[in-house]
Design a protein around this motif. Structure first.
Motif, PDB file in Angstrom:
ATOM      1  N   MET A   1       0.832  -1.182   0.000  1.00 29.20           N
ATOM      2  CA  MET A   1       0.000   0.000   0.000  1.00 29.20           C
ATOM      3  C   MET A   1       0.874   1.241   0.000  1.00 29.20           C
ATOM      4  N   ARG A   2       0.300   2.307  -0.510  1.00 24.47           N
ATOM      5  CA  ARG A   2       1.001   3.582  -0.585  1.00 24.47           C
ATOM      6  C   ARG A   2       0.068   4.705  -0.105  1.00 24.47           C
ATOM      7  N   ALA A   3       0.675   5.825   0.282  1.00 23.73           N
ATOM      8  CA  ALA A   3      -0.055   7.036   0.641  1.00 23.73           C
ATOM      9  C   ALA A   3       0.778   8.223   0.166  1.00 23.73           C
ATOM     10  N   ILE A   4       0.163   9.385   0.138  1.00 30.08           N
ATOM     11  CA  ILE A   4       0.868  10.603  -0.280  1.00 30.08           C
ATOM     12  C   ILE A   4       1.114  11.462   0.947  1.00 30.08           C
ATOM     13  N   THR A   5       2.353  11.891   1.104  1.00 30.89           N
ATOM     14  CA  THR A   5       2.735  12.756   2.215  1.00 30.89           C
ATOM     15  C   THR A   5       3.411  14.007   1.672  1.00 30.89           C
ATOM     16  N   ALA A   6       3.464  15.033   2.502  1.00 31.45           N
ATOM     17  CA  ALA A   6       4.133  16.294   2.155  1.00 31.45           C
ATOM     18  C   ALA A   6       4.342  17.062   3.453  1.00 31.45           C
ATOM     19  N   ASN A   7       4.884  18.266   3.328  1.00 34.55           N
ATOM     20  CA  ASN A   7       4.995  19.162   4.466  1.00 34.55           C
ATOM     21  C   ASN A   7       4.054  20.340   4.228  1.00 34.55           C
ATOM     22  N   ARG A   8       3.308  20.686   5.271  1.00 35.81           N
ATOM     23  CA  ARG A   8       2.377  21.810   5.168  1.00 35.81           C
ATOM     24  C   ARG A   8       3.174  23.092   4.984  1.00 35.81           C
ATOM     25  N   LEU A   9       2.759  23.907   4.055  1.00 35.08           N
ATOM     26  CA  LEU A   9       3.492  25.112   3.692  1.00 35.08           C
ATOM     27  C   LEU A   9       3.547  26.130   4.835  1.00 35.08           C
ATOM     28  N   THR A  10       2.493  26.241   5.606  1.00 34.45           N
ATOM     29  CA  THR A  10       2.440  27.280   6.638  1.00 34.45           C
ATOM     30  C   THR A  10       3.338  27.033   7.840  1.00 34.45           C
ATOM     31  N   ASP A  11       3.553  25.741   8.191  1.00 30.90           N
ATOM     32  CA  ASP A  11       4.345  25.474   9.390  1.00 30.90           C
ATOM     33  C   ASP A  11       5.342  24.325   9.248  1.00 30.90           C
ATOM     34  N   GLY A  12       5.360  23.659   8.088  1.00 25.50           N
ATOM     35  CA  GLY A  12       6.319  22.589   7.845  1.00 25.50           C
ATOM     36  C   GLY A  12       5.934  21.240   8.424  1.00 25.50           C
ATOM     37  N   HIS A  13       4.796  21.128   9.075  1.00 22.44           N
ATOM     38  CA  HIS A  13       4.393  19.852   9.667  1.00 22.44           C
ATOM     39  C   HIS A  13       4.099  18.810   8.599  1.00 22.44           C
ATOM     40  N   VAL A  14       4.327  17.566   8.943  1.00 22.71           N
ATOM     41  CA  VAL A  14       4.057  16.442   8.051  1.00 22.71           C
ATOM     42  C   VAL A  14       2.547  16.259   7.938  1.00 22.71           C
ATOM     43  N   VAL A  15       2.067  16.130   6.702  1.00 28.95           N
ATOM     44  CA  VAL A  15       0.646  15.905   6.452  1.00 28.95           C
ATOM     45  C   VAL A  15       0.476  14.804   5.411  1.00 28.95           C
TER      46      VAL A  15
END
Length: 93
Positions: A1-15
């Motif tokens: 299985m896979r999911a998509i992750t990134a960092n939130r632009l406003t605070d850098g938190h993992v989402v």
């Protein structure tokens, strides 16, 4: 299985990207994909979401946790730096 992750632009938190395109900090809410090919349309949409996140990419999942070869990197992204408190005490010396 896979999911998509990134960092939130406003605070850098993992989402993680949900099926409705909303980004949330909880991996449990992330949309799951059987393989990279199934995730392509959602990843393309995530890459265009430049006002919300930075650096979206696919991660492998092992149940409800990051898995695969990059699982150590994902654990660090979730929990923060691995330096511990050693730098805090360096100032006292």
């Amino acid at each position: 299985m896979r999911a998509i992750t990134a960092n939130r632009l406003t605070d850098g938190h993992v989402v993680y990207r949900r099926a409705d395109g909303i980004w949330k900090p909880s991996l449990i809410e992330a949309e799951r994909f059987a393989d990279d090919r199934a995730a392509e349309p959602a990843l393309d949409a995530a890459l265009r979401d430049i006002l919300t996140v930075v650096g979206p990419y696919l991660i492998e999942l092992d149940g409800e946790r990051p898995g695969g070869r990059k699982h150590v990197r994902e654990a660090i992204r979730l929990k923060g730096p691995t330096t511990g408190t050693s730098l805090l005490y360096a100032q006292e010396r």
